[in-house]
Design a protein around this motif. Structure first.
Motif, mmCIF file in Angstrom:
data_model
loop_
_atom_site.group_PDB
_atom_site.id
_atom_site.type_symbol
_atom_site.label_atom_id
_atom_site.label_comp_id
_atom_site.label_asym_id
_atom_site.label_seq_id
_atom_site.Cartn_x
_atom_site.Cartn_y
_atom_site.Cartn_z
ATOM 1 N N LEU A 26 2.836 15.973 0.601
ATOM 2 C CA LEU A 26 2.451 15.311 -0.736
ATOM 3 C C LEU A 26 0.897 15.990 -0.913
ATOM 4 N N ALA A 94 1.951 8.921 -5.699
ATOM 5 C CA ALA A 94 1.251 9.953 -4.815
ATOM 6 C C ALA A 94 0.703 11.158 -5.764
ATOM 7 N N ARG A 122 -2.153 -1.559 -5.920
ATOM 8 C CA ARG A 122 -2.555 -0.006 -5.557
ATOM 9 C C ARG A 122 -3.213 0.528 -6.852
ATOM 10 N N VAL A 124 -6.233 2.671 -8.343
ATOM 11 C CA VAL A 124 -6.963 3.935 -7.910
ATOM 12 C C VAL A 124 -8.470 4.255 -8.281
ATOM 13 N N ASP A 125 -9.048 2.757 -8.366
ATOM 14 C CA ASP A 125 -10.615 2.841 -8.526
ATOM 15 C C ASP A 125 -11.646 3.549 -7.732
ATOM 16 N N HIS A 127 -10.680 6.450 -6.327
ATOM 17 C CA HIS A 127 -10.621 7.806 -6.475
ATOM 18 C C HIS A 127 -11.536 8.122 -7.769
ATOM 19 N N MET A 161 -13.118 0.566 0.353
ATOM 20 C CA MET A 161 -12.247 0.442 1.745
ATOM 21 C C MET A 161 -11.636 1.535 2.069
ATOM 22 N N VAL A 162 -11.229 1.564 3.295
ATOM 23 C CA VAL A 162 -10.494 2.796 3.618
ATOM 24 C C VAL A 162 -9.274 3.102 2.583
ATOM 25 N N THR A 163 -9.423 4.487 2.135
ATOM 26 C CA THR A 163 -8.000 4.685 1.073
ATOM 27 C C THR A 163 -7.544 5.891 1.615
ATOM 28 N N VAL A 164 -6.429 6.312 2.027
ATOM 29 C CA VAL A 164 -5.919 7.416 2.435
ATOM 30 C C VAL A 164 -5.771 8.504 1.308
ATOM 31 N N THR A 165 -5.096 8.293 0.235
ATOM 32 C CA THR A 165 -5.014 9.125 -0.860
ATOM 33 C C THR A 165 -6.351 9.493 -1.509
ATOM 34 N N GLU A 189 -6.484 8.903 9.186
ATOM 35 C CA GLU A 189 -5.137 9.222 9.289
ATOM 36 C C GLU A 189 -4.980 10.495 9.678
ATOM 37 N N THR A 304 0.478 0.199 8.676
ATOM 38 C CA THR A 304 1.347 -0.678 7.743
ATOM 39 C C THR A 304 2.446 0.078 7.561
ATOM 40 N N ASP A 305 2.704 1.260 7.743
ATOM 41 C CA ASP A 305 4.013 1.762 7.349
ATOM 42 C C ASP A 305 4.987 1.587 8.433
ATOM 43 N N PHE A 328 -1.729 -3.926 2.464
ATOM 44 C CA PHE A 328 -1.373 -4.348 1.112
ATOM 45 C C PHE A 328 -0.867 -5.824 0.961
ATOM 46 N N ARG A 371 9.761 1.623 3.179
ATOM 47 C CA ARG A 371 9.674 1.279 4.486
ATOM 48 C C ARG A 371 10.623 -0.424 4.777
HETATM 49 C C1 EPZ Z 1 -1.274 5.937 1.651
HETATM 50 O O1 EPZ Z 1 -1.203 5.051 0.459
HETATM 51 C C2 EPZ Z 1 0.310 6.224 2.225
HETATM 52 N N1 EPZ Z 1 1.076 7.015 0.949
HETATM 53 C C3 EPZ Z 1 0.951 4.874 2.414
HETATM 54 O O2 EPZ Z 1 2.326 5.232 2.587
HETATM 55 C C4 EPZ Z 1 0.345 4.057 3.281
HETATM 56 O O3 EPZ Z 1 1.029 2.966 3.308
HETATM 57 C C5 EPZ Z 1 -1.109 3.979 2.866
HETATM 58 O O4 EPZ Z 1 -1.827 5.129 2.807
HETATM 59 C C6 EPZ Z 1 -2.004 3.286 3.877
HETATM 60 O O5 EPZ Z 1 -1.781 3.958 5.362
HETATM 61 C C7 EPZ Z 1 0.794 8.518 0.997
HETATM 62 O O6 EPZ Z 1 -0.288 8.923 1.925
HETATM 63 C C8 EPZ Z 1 1.278 9.096 -0.165
HETATM 64 P P1 EPZ Z 1 -4.581 3.493 0.462
HETATM 65 P P2 EPZ Z 1 -2.386 5.104 -0.565
HETATM 66 O O7 EPZ Z 1 -5.102 3.963 -0.635
HETATM 67 O O8 EPZ Z 1 -3.395 6.017 -0.233
HETATM 68 C C9 EPZ Z 1 -6.507 -0.283 -1.786
HETATM 69 C C10 EPZ Z 1 4.737 5.149 2.629
HETATM 70 O O9 EPZ Z 1 5.443 4.345 2.942
HETATM 71 N N2 EPZ Z 1 -6.963 0.594 -2.655
HETATM 72 O O10 EPZ Z 1 -4.832 3.891 1.689
HETATM 73 O O11 EPZ Z 1 -2.015 4.711 -1.697
HETATM 74 C C11 EPZ Z 1 -4.894 -0.386 -1.898
HETATM 75 O O12 EPZ Z 1 -4.432 -1.194 -2.885
HETATM 76 C C12 EPZ Z 1 3.396 4.754 1.827
HETATM 77 O O13 EPZ Z 1 4.955 6.243 3.128
HETATM 78 C C13 EPZ Z 1 -7.862 0.064 -3.771
HETATM 79 O O14 EPZ Z 1 -7.926 -0.968 -4.106
HETATM 80 O O15 EPZ Z 1 -3.111 3.770 0.231
HETATM 81 C C14 EPZ Z 1 -4.618 -0.978 -0.480
HETATM 82 O O16 EPZ Z 1 -4.589 -2.341 -0.526
HETATM 83 C C15 EPZ Z 1 3.558 3.362 1.497
HETATM 84 N N3 EPZ Z 1 -8.338 1.077 -4.578
HETATM 85 C C16 EPZ Z 1 -5.769 -0.145 0.343
HETATM 86 O O17 EPZ Z 1 -6.583 0.056 -0.453
HETATM 87 C C17 EPZ Z 1 -8.227 2.498 -4.413
HETATM 88 O O18 EPZ Z 1 -8.720 3.311 -5.313
HETATM 89 C C18 EPZ Z 1 -5.058 1.090 1.187
HETATM 90 O O19 EPZ Z 1 -4.410 1.832 0.017
HETATM 91 C C19 EPZ Z 1 -7.260 3.024 -3.325
HETATM 92 C C20 EPZ Z 1 -6.718 1.999 -2.460
#
Ligand code: EPZ
Length: 417
Positions: A26, A94, A122, A124-125, A127, A161-165, A189, A304-305, A328, A371
Protein backbone atom coordinates in the motif's frame (compact mmCIF):
# COMPACT_ATOMS: atom_id res chain seq x y z
CA UNK A 1 -22.42 -10.96 0.51
CA UNK A 2 -20.03 -13.93 0.49
CA UNK A 3 -19.72 -16.24 3.48
CA UNK A 4 -17.07 -18.80 4.40
CA UNK A 5 -18.25 -22.29 5.41
CA UNK A 6 -15.74 -24.30 7.47
CA UNK A 7 -16.07 -27.93 8.59
CA UNK A 8 -13.83 -28.13 11.67
CA UNK A 9 -11.50 -30.96 12.63
CA UNK A 10 -9.01 -31.20 9.75
CA UNK A 11 -5.35 -31.26 10.75
CA UNK A 12 -3.45 -28.86 8.45
CA UNK A 13 -0.44 -30.30 6.67
CA UNK A 14 1.59 -29.62 3.54
CA UNK A 15 3.22 -26.62 1.92
CA UNK A 16 1.83 -23.25 0.83
CA UNK A 17 3.41 -20.07 -0.53
CA UNK A 18 2.82 -16.72 1.14
CA UNK A 19 1.95 -13.55 -0.82
CA UNK A 20 3.51 -10.09 -0.85
CA UNK A 21 2.80 -7.91 2.19
CA UNK A 22 -0.40 -5.81 2.06
CA UNK A 23 1.08 -3.24 4.45
CA UNK A 24 4.21 -2.87 2.34
CA UNK A 25 2.40 -2.81 -1.03
CA UNK A 26 0.00 0.00 0.00
CA UNK A 27 2.65 2.66 0.83
CA UNK A 28 4.96 1.47 -1.96
CA UNK A 29 2.25 1.90 -4.62
CA UNK A 30 1.87 5.49 -3.36
CA UNK A 31 5.63 6.04 -3.83
CA UNK A 32 5.00 5.84 -7.60
CA UNK A 33 3.32 9.27 -7.29
CA UNK A 34 6.72 10.76 -6.46
CA UNK A 35 8.33 10.41 -9.89
CA UNK A 36 7.28 10.95 -13.52
CA UNK A 37 8.85 7.71 -14.73
CA UNK A 38 7.45 4.16 -14.74
CA UNK A 39 7.74 2.03 -11.60
CA UNK A 40 7.79 -1.78 -11.93
CA UNK A 41 6.50 -3.84 -9.00
CA UNK A 42 6.55 -7.61 -8.47
CA UNK A 43 5.17 -9.97 -5.77
CA UNK A 44 2.18 -7.62 -5.47
CA UNK A 45 -0.61 -9.39 -3.52
CA UNK A 46 -3.98 -9.70 -5.31
CA UNK A 47 -6.07 -8.14 -2.53
CA UNK A 48 -9.13 -5.89 -2.42
CA UNK A 49 -7.15 -3.19 -0.57
CA UNK A 50 -4.52 -3.23 -3.33
CA UNK A 51 -7.14 -2.89 -6.08
CA UNK A 52 -8.77 -0.05 -4.12
CA UNK A 53 -5.40 1.73 -3.91
CA UNK A 54 -4.84 1.21 -7.65
CA UNK A 55 -8.30 2.66 -8.41
CA UNK A 56 -7.49 5.63 -6.18
CA UNK A 57 -4.16 6.26 -7.90
CA UNK A 58 -5.54 5.69 -11.43
CA UNK A 59 -8.27 8.34 -10.95
CA UNK A 60 -5.45 10.82 -10.28
CA UNK A 61 -4.13 10.28 -13.81
CA UNK A 62 -1.62 7.49 -13.18
CA UNK A 63 -1.58 4.66 -15.74
CA UNK A 64 -1.70 1.19 -14.19
CA UNK A 65 -0.58 -1.72 -16.39
CA UNK A 66 -0.41 -5.37 -15.32
CA UNK A 67 3.18 -6.54 -15.77
CA UNK A 68 3.47 -10.33 -15.70
CA UNK A 69 3.07 -12.74 -12.73
CA UNK A 70 1.86 -10.66 -9.70
CA UNK A 71 3.50 -7.71 -11.46
CA UNK A 72 2.42 -4.12 -12.08
CA UNK A 73 3.75 -1.08 -13.95
CA UNK A 74 2.65 2.34 -12.63
CA UNK A 75 3.43 5.50 -14.62
CA UNK A 76 2.45 8.76 -12.93
CA UNK A 77 3.71 11.02 -15.72
CA UNK A 78 0.06 11.96 -16.39
CA UNK A 79 -0.72 12.76 -12.76
CA UNK A 80 -3.08 15.74 -12.91
CA UNK A 81 -5.69 15.27 -10.19
CA UNK A 82 -4.13 15.25 -6.68
CA UNK A 83 -7.41 14.27 -5.02
CA UNK A 84 -8.50 11.26 -2.96
CA UNK A 85 -12.32 11.23 -2.92
CA UNK A 86 -14.45 10.14 0.06
CA UNK A 87 -16.11 7.22 -1.73
CA UNK A 88 -12.73 5.48 -2.12
CA UNK A 89 -11.06 6.65 1.11
CA UNK A 90 -14.03 5.50 3.26
CA UNK A 91 -13.37 1.90 2.14
CA UNK A 92 -9.66 1.99 2.94
CA UNK A 93 -8.00 4.20 5.55
CA UNK A 94 -4.57 3.57 4.10
CA UNK A 95 -5.59 6.03 1.33
CA UNK A 96 -4.12 8.67 3.65
CA UNK A 97 -0.74 7.48 2.33
CA UNK A 98 -1.23 9.54 -0.87
CA UNK A 99 -1.10 12.80 1.11
CA UNK A 100 2.68 13.03 1.59
CA UNK A 101 3.64 12.00 -1.98
CA UNK A 102 1.04 14.32 -3.59
CA UNK A 103 2.28 17.29 -1.55
CA UNK A 104 5.88 16.49 -2.43
CA UNK A 105 5.23 15.96 -6.17
CA UNK A 106 2.38 18.42 -6.93
CA UNK A 107 2.60 20.94 -4.09
CA UNK A 108 -1.06 20.35 -3.29
CA UNK A 109 -3.45 17.58 -2.21
CA UNK A 110 -7.13 17.20 -1.36
CA UNK A 111 -7.61 14.00 0.61
CA UNK A 112 -10.78 12.87 2.32
CA UNK A 113 -10.32 12.40 6.06
CA UNK A 114 -10.36 8.64 6.64
CA UNK A 115 -13.31 7.83 8.89
CA UNK A 116 -12.78 5.76 12.01
CA UNK A 117 -13.00 2.03 11.73
CA UNK A 118 -14.08 -0.92 13.85
CA UNK A 119 -10.84 -1.13 15.81
CA UNK A 120 -10.58 2.51 16.83
CA UNK A 121 -10.79 6.23 16.02
CA UNK A 122 -7.41 6.06 14.27
CA UNK A 123 -6.86 9.82 13.82
CA UNK A 124 -4.22 11.18 11.43
CA UNK A 125 -3.13 14.17 13.53
CA UNK A 126 0.50 13.03 13.51
CA UNK A 127 0.55 12.93 9.70
CA UNK A 128 -0.81 16.51 9.58
CA UNK A 129 1.45 17.81 12.36
CA UNK A 130 4.55 16.44 10.64
CA UNK A 131 3.63 17.91 7.24
CA UNK A 132 2.92 21.28 8.85
CA UNK A 133 6.38 21.12 10.44
CA UNK A 134 7.70 20.74 6.88
CA UNK A 135 5.92 23.93 5.86
CA UNK A 136 2.66 22.59 4.43
CA UNK A 137 -0.45 24.80 4.79
CA UNK A 138 -3.20 22.41 5.90
CA UNK A 139 -6.86 23.07 6.63
CA UNK A 140 -9.51 20.46 7.31
CA UNK A 141 -13.02 21.30 6.18
CA UNK A 142 -16.10 19.49 4.89
CA UNK A 143 -14.42 16.18 5.70
CA UNK A 144 -11.40 16.85 3.50
CA UNK A 145 -7.75 17.65 4.20
CA UNK A 146 -6.74 20.56 1.93
CA UNK A 147 -2.94 20.81 1.81
CA UNK A 148 -0.59 23.06 -0.16
CA UNK A 149 3.18 23.62 -0.12
CA UNK A 150 5.29 25.39 -2.74
CA UNK A 151 8.17 23.14 -1.71
CA UNK A 152 8.33 21.25 1.57
CA UNK A 153 11.28 22.03 3.82
CA UNK A 154 13.27 19.49 5.80
CA UNK A 155 12.41 19.49 9.52
CA UNK A 156 13.07 17.60 12.73
CA UNK A 157 9.84 15.77 13.66
CA UNK A 158 9.08 13.83 16.84
CA UNK A 159 5.78 11.95 16.61
CA UNK A 160 3.73 11.74 19.83
CA UNK A 161 3.42 7.97 19.44
CA UNK A 162 4.85 5.37 17.07
CA UNK A 163 2.74 5.50 13.90
CA UNK A 164 3.44 3.21 10.95
CA UNK A 165 1.63 5.06 8.15
CA UNK A 166 2.52 8.37 9.82
CA UNK A 167 6.20 7.50 9.50
CA UNK A 168 5.66 6.33 5.91
CA UNK A 169 3.72 9.47 4.88
CA UNK A 170 6.38 11.78 6.35
CA UNK A 171 9.23 9.80 4.80
CA UNK A 172 7.62 10.07 1.34
CA UNK A 173 7.00 13.79 1.83
CA UNK A 174 10.63 14.33 2.90
CA UNK A 175 12.41 12.67 -0.04
CA UNK A 176 11.76 15.70 -2.33
CA UNK A 177 11.86 18.36 0.40
CA UNK A 178 14.48 21.12 0.52
CA UNK A 179 17.06 20.03 3.09
CA UNK A 180 17.25 17.33 5.73
CA UNK A 181 14.35 15.77 7.63
CA UNK A 182 14.78 13.68 10.78
CA UNK A 183 11.85 11.59 12.00
CA UNK A 184 12.34 10.68 15.66
CA UNK A 185 10.20 8.08 17.43
CA UNK A 186 9.79 6.57 13.94
CA UNK A 187 8.05 3.22 13.40
CA UNK A 188 10.53 0.35 12.99
CA UNK A 189 8.16 -2.04 11.17
CA UNK A 190 9.74 -4.04 8.28
CA UNK A 191 7.18 -2.48 5.91
CA UNK A 192 8.73 0.94 6.66
CA UNK A 193 12.11 -0.50 5.67
CA UNK A 194 10.68 -2.03 2.48
CA UNK A 195 9.25 1.39 1.52
CA UNK A 196 12.61 3.05 2.29
CA UNK A 197 14.42 0.50 0.10
CA UNK A 198 12.03 1.26 -2.77
CA UNK A 199 12.54 5.03 -2.35
CA UNK A 200 16.33 4.57 -2.24
CA UNK A 201 16.12 2.58 -5.50
CA UNK A 202 14.33 5.66 -6.93
CA UNK A 203 17.26 7.87 -5.90
CA UNK A 204 16.11 9.00 -2.43
CA UNK A 205 18.71 9.53 0.30
CA UNK A 206 17.48 7.80 3.48
CA UNK A 207 19.41 6.52 6.50
CA UNK A 208 18.16 4.70 9.60
CA UNK A 209 14.98 3.06 8.26
CA UNK A 210 14.18 0.25 10.70
CA UNK A 211 15.42 2.29 13.63
CA UNK A 212 13.42 4.90 15.57
CA UNK A 213 15.48 7.68 14.00
CA UNK A 214 15.22 8.12 10.22
CA UNK A 215 17.22 10.80 8.37
CA UNK A 216 16.12 11.86 4.87
CA UNK A 217 18.19 14.23 2.72
CA UNK A 218 15.80 15.79 0.16
CA UNK A 219 16.70 15.59 -3.57
CA UNK A 220 15.44 17.51 -6.63
CA UNK A 221 13.70 14.56 -8.29
CA UNK A 222 13.42 10.81 -8.24
CA UNK A 223 13.64 8.36 -11.15
CA UNK A 224 11.80 5.16 -12.05
CA UNK A 225 12.83 1.84 -10.47
CA UNK A 226 11.76 -1.77 -9.94
CA UNK A 227 10.83 -3.24 -6.57
CA UNK A 228 9.65 -6.61 -5.30
CA UNK A 229 7.21 -6.39 -2.36
CA UNK A 230 8.46 -8.09 0.83
CA UNK A 231 6.64 -11.19 2.12
CA UNK A 232 3.55 -10.71 4.27
CA UNK A 233 4.61 -11.41 7.88
CA UNK A 234 1.03 -11.22 9.19
CA UNK A 235 -0.29 -13.67 6.60
CA UNK A 236 2.67 -15.88 7.60
CA UNK A 237 1.79 -15.65 11.30
CA UNK A 238 -1.87 -16.33 10.54
CA UNK A 239 -1.15 -19.61 8.70
CA UNK A 240 1.28 -20.68 11.41
CA UNK A 241 -1.51 -20.18 13.98
CA UNK A 242 -3.97 -22.13 11.84
CA UNK A 243 -1.53 -25.05 11.60
CA UNK A 244 -0.58 -24.82 15.29
CA UNK A 245 -4.15 -24.98 16.60
CA UNK A 246 -5.05 -28.01 14.42
CA UNK A 247 -2.03 -30.01 15.64
CA UNK A 248 -0.69 -29.74 12.11
CA UNK A 249 2.64 -29.69 10.31
CA UNK A 250 3.18 -27.09 7.57
CA UNK A 251 5.92 -25.50 5.50
CA UNK A 252 5.35 -21.88 4.42
CA UNK A 253 7.44 -20.70 1.45
CA UNK A 254 8.09 -17.29 -0.19
CA UNK A 255 8.31 -15.82 3.29
CA UNK A 256 10.97 -14.98 5.85
CA UNK A 257 11.43 -15.73 9.55
CA UNK A 258 13.39 -12.47 9.81
CA UNK A 259 10.35 -10.37 10.64
CA UNK A 260 8.29 -12.69 12.83
CA UNK A 261 10.68 -13.46 15.69
CA UNK A 262 8.21 -12.35 18.37
CA UNK A 263 5.46 -14.55 16.86
CA UNK A 264 7.74 -17.60 16.43
CA UNK A 265 8.89 -17.21 20.04
CA UNK A 266 5.28 -17.32 21.27
CA UNK A 267 4.46 -20.35 19.09
CA UNK A 268 7.48 -22.17 20.56
CA UNK A 269 6.28 -21.21 24.07
CA UNK A 270 2.91 -22.75 23.10
CA UNK A 271 4.69 -26.04 22.38
CA UNK A 272 5.36 -25.89 18.63
CA UNK A 273 8.62 -26.84 16.96
CA UNK A 274 9.46 -24.04 14.53
CA UNK A 275 12.40 -24.09 12.14
CA UNK A 276 13.35 -21.26 9.83
CA UNK A 277 15.25 -21.28 6.54
CA UNK A 278 16.18 -18.33 4.30
CA UNK A 279 12.76 -18.04 2.66
CA UNK A 280 10.67 -20.69 4.41
CA UNK A 281 9.34 -21.58 7.85
CA UNK A 282 8.34 -25.04 9.09
CA UNK A 283 6.07 -25.67 12.06
CA UNK A 284 5.20 -28.94 13.82
CA UNK A 285 2.43 -28.56 16.40
CA UNK A 286 1.72 -30.64 19.53
CA UNK A 287 -1.66 -32.34 19.95
CA UNK A 288 -2.75 -29.47 22.22
CA UNK A 289 -1.15 -26.01 22.62
CA UNK A 290 -0.22 -24.48 25.94
CA UNK A 291 -1.83 -21.08 26.66
CA UNK A 292 0.50 -18.14 25.91
CA UNK A 293 0.00 -14.59 27.15
CA UNK A 294 0.76 -11.71 24.80
CA UNK A 295 1.11 -7.94 24.99
CA UNK A 296 0.94 -6.02 21.71
CA UNK A 297 3.56 -3.32 21.07
CA UNK A 298 5.23 -1.65 18.11
CA UNK A 299 7.82 -3.68 16.16
CA UNK A 300 9.96 -5.64 17.01
CA UNK A 301 7.64 -6.60 19.88
CA UNK A 302 4.48 -8.67 19.39
CA UNK A 303 2.36 -7.20 16.53
CA UNK A 304 -1.19 -6.01 17.20
CA UNK A 305 -2.15 -7.52 13.82
CA UNK A 306 -1.51 -10.98 15.33
CA UNK A 307 -3.50 -10.41 18.54
CA UNK A 308 -6.84 -11.75 17.28
CA UNK A 309 -5.21 -14.88 15.85
CA UNK A 310 -3.53 -15.66 19.18
CA UNK A 311 -6.80 -15.10 21.02
CA UNK A 312 -8.30 -17.81 18.81
CA UNK A 313 -5.57 -20.37 19.44
CA UNK A 314 -5.71 -19.66 23.19
CA UNK A 315 -9.43 -20.54 23.20
CA UNK A 316 -8.62 -24.29 23.13
CA UNK A 317 -5.13 -24.23 24.65
CA UNK A 318 -4.25 -25.77 28.00
CA UNK A 319 -4.37 -23.09 30.71
CA UNK A 320 -5.23 -19.41 30.87
CA UNK A 321 -3.73 -16.56 28.80
CA UNK A 322 -3.80 -12.81 29.35
CA UNK A 323 -3.96 -10.78 26.14
CA UNK A 324 -3.17 -7.08 26.46
CA UNK A 325 -3.86 -4.79 23.48
CA UNK A 326 -1.90 -1.58 23.81
CA UNK A 327 -2.13 -0.12 20.27
CA UNK A 328 -5.85 0.18 19.43
CA UNK A 329 -8.65 1.02 21.84
CA UNK A 330 -11.24 -1.36 20.43
CA UNK A 331 -9.52 -4.39 18.99
CA UNK A 332 -11.40 -7.15 20.86
CA UNK A 333 -14.46 -7.30 18.56
CA UNK A 334 -13.61 -10.93 17.74
CA UNK A 335 -14.00 -11.96 21.42
CA UNK A 336 -17.81 -11.93 21.44
CA UNK A 337 -17.86 -13.96 18.22
CA UNK A 338 -15.40 -16.50 19.67
CA UNK A 339 -17.64 -16.73 22.78
CA UNK A 340 -20.51 -17.70 20.44
CA UNK A 341 -18.34 -20.66 19.43
CA UNK A 342 -18.01 -21.65 23.11
CA UNK A 343 -14.83 -19.81 24.13
CA UNK A 344 -14.26 -18.67 27.72
CA UNK A 345 -13.08 -15.05 27.43
CA UNK A 346 -13.42 -12.21 29.94
CA UNK A 347 -12.67 -8.66 28.77
CA UNK A 348 -11.55 -5.95 31.19
CA UNK A 349 -10.55 -2.66 29.50
CA UNK A 350 -7.66 -3.55 27.18
CA UNK A 351 -7.08 -6.97 28.74
CA UNK A 352 -8.68 -10.25 27.71
CA UNK A 353 -8.51 -13.31 29.98
CA UNK A 354 -8.77 -16.46 27.85
CA UNK A 355 -9.26 -19.83 29.58
CA UNK A 356 -8.79 -22.79 27.28
CA UNK A 357 -11.81 -25.08 26.84
CA UNK A 358 -11.83 -28.69 25.63
CA UNK A 359 -13.40 -27.78 22.30
CA UNK A 360 -15.38 -25.10 20.42
CA UNK A 361 -18.70 -25.79 18.69
CA UNK A 362 -19.46 -24.51 15.19
CA UNK A 363 -21.92 -21.65 14.77
CA UNK A 364 -22.70 -18.73 12.50
CA UNK A 365 -20.43 -15.78 13.33
CA UNK A 366 -19.75 -12.33 11.87
CA UNK A 367 -16.45 -10.81 10.81
CA UNK A 368 -15.99 -7.21 11.98
CA UNK A 369 -12.52 -6.30 10.76
CA UNK A 370 -9.65 -7.87 8.86
CA UNK A 371 -7.75 -9.66 11.60
CA UNK A 372 -10.89 -10.45 13.62
CA UNK A 373 -12.12 -12.41 10.59
CA UNK A 374 -8.80 -14.30 10.49
CA UNK A 375 -9.32 -15.31 14.12
CA UNK A 376 -12.80 -16.64 13.30
CA UNK A 377 -11.35 -18.72 10.45
CA UNK A 378 -8.78 -20.20 12.84
CA UNK A 379 -11.51 -20.96 15.41
CA UNK A 380 -13.71 -22.50 12.70
CA UNK A 381 -10.88 -24.85 11.73
CA UNK A 382 -10.92 -26.46 15.17
CA UNK A 383 -14.60 -26.02 16.18
CA UNK A 384 -16.65 -29.22 16.09
CA UNK A 385 -19.15 -29.17 13.21
CA UNK A 386 -19.76 -26.33 10.79
CA UNK A 387 -18.90 -22.66 11.23
CA UNK A 388 -20.33 -20.07 8.85
CA UNK A 389 -18.50 -16.74 8.80
CA UNK A 390 -20.48 -13.77 7.45
CA UNK A 391 -19.17 -10.45 6.00
CA UNK A 392 -15.93 -12.00 4.77
CA UNK A 393 -15.27 -8.96 2.57
CA UNK A 394 -13.12 -7.98 5.56
CA UNK A 395 -11.04 -11.11 4.97
CA UNK A 396 -10.65 -10.45 1.25
CA UNK A 397 -8.97 -7.12 2.01
CA UNK A 398 -5.88 -8.77 3.41
CA UNK A 399 -5.73 -12.50 2.62
CA UNK A 400 -5.11 -13.55 -0.97
CA UNK A 401 -7.03 -16.71 -2.10
CA UNK A 402 -7.50 -17.80 1.54
CA UNK A 403 -9.87 -20.69 0.85
CA UNK A 404 -7.59 -22.09 -1.88
CA UNK A 405 -4.53 -21.86 0.37
CA UNK A 406 -6.31 -23.46 3.36
CA UNK A 407 -7.84 -26.18 1.18
CA UNK A 408 -4.39 -27.01 -0.21
CA UNK A 409 -3.35 -27.68 3.43
CA UNK A 410 -6.29 -30.05 3.95
CA UNK A 411 -8.84 -27.71 5.49
CA UNK A 412 -12.54 -28.17 4.63
CA UNK A 413 -13.36 -24.59 3.61
CA UNK A 414 -15.68 -23.27 0.91
CA UNK A 415 -16.97 -19.85 -0.12
CA UNK A 416 -20.75 -19.51 -0.12
CA UNK A 417 -21.94 -16.77 -2.50
C1 EPZ B 1 -0.74 0.36 10.39
O1 EPZ B 1 -1.90 1.14 10.63
C2 EPZ B 1 -1.24 -0.91 9.72
N1 EPZ B 1 -1.88 -0.57 8.45
C3 EPZ B 1 -2.23 -1.62 10.65
O2 EPZ B 1 -2.59 -2.84 10.03
C4 EPZ B 1 -1.51 -1.93 11.96
O3 EPZ B 1 -2.42 -2.53 12.86
C5 EPZ B 1 -0.96 -0.65 12.58
O4 EPZ B 1 -0.09 0.01 11.62
C6 EPZ B 1 -0.16 -0.90 13.84
O5 EPZ B 1 0.91 -1.77 13.56
C7 EPZ B 1 -1.10 -0.31 7.37
O6 EPZ B 1 0.12 -0.33 7.45
C8 EPZ B 1 -1.80 0.02 6.10
P1 EPZ B 1 -0.60 3.51 13.49
P2 EPZ B 1 -1.73 2.68 11.07
O7 EPZ B 1 -0.62 4.87 12.88
O8 EPZ B 1 -0.50 3.24 10.49
C9 EPZ B 1 -2.62 6.20 16.88
C10 EPZ B 1 -4.05 -4.49 9.28
O9 EPZ B 1 -4.72 -5.29 9.93
N2 EPZ B 1 -2.40 7.32 15.95
O10 EPZ B 1 0.71 2.83 13.71
O11 EPZ B 1 -3.03 3.35 10.82
C11 EPZ B 1 -3.60 5.18 16.34
O12 EPZ B 1 -4.92 5.56 16.65
C12 EPZ B 1 -3.98 -3.04 9.70
O13 EPZ B 1 -3.36 -4.78 8.27
C13 EPZ B 1 -2.80 8.60 16.32
O14 EPZ B 1 -3.34 8.81 17.40
O15 EPZ B 1 -1.52 2.54 12.64
C14 EPZ B 1 -3.18 3.92 17.04
O16 EPZ B 1 -3.77 3.91 18.33
C15 EPZ B 1 -4.92 -2.76 10.85
N3 EPZ B 1 -2.59 9.63 15.45
C16 EPZ B 1 -1.66 4.06 17.17
O17 EPZ B 1 -1.39 5.46 17.01
C17 EPZ B 1 -2.00 9.46 14.23
O18 EPZ B 1 -1.83 10.44 13.49
C18 EPZ B 1 -0.86 3.31 16.11
O19 EPZ B 1 -1.44 3.60 14.86
C19 EPZ B 1 -1.60 8.14 13.87
C20 EPZ B 1 -1.79 7.10 14.75
Amino acid sequence: MDKLLIEGGARLSGEVAMSGAKNAALPILCASLLCAEPMRFSNVPQLNDVSTMLRLIAQMGVTVTPGGEDGLILDSQGLDNPTAPYDLVKTMRASILVLGPLLARCGEAKVSLPGGCAIGARPVDQHIKGLQAMGAQIRVENGYIHATAARLKGARIVTDMVTVTGTENLMMAAVLADGETVIENAAREPEVVDLANCLIAMGARIKGAGSDNIMIQGVERLHGASHSIMPDRIETGTYLCAAAVTGGQVRLTNTSALYVDSVLQKLREAGCQVSAERDAIELVAPARLKAVSIRTSPYPAFPTDMQAQFMAINCVAEGTAVIRETIFENRFMHAVELIRLGADIKIEANNALVTGVAHLDGATVMATDLRASASLVIAGLIAQGETLIERIYHLDRGYERIEQKLTSLGAKVSRVR
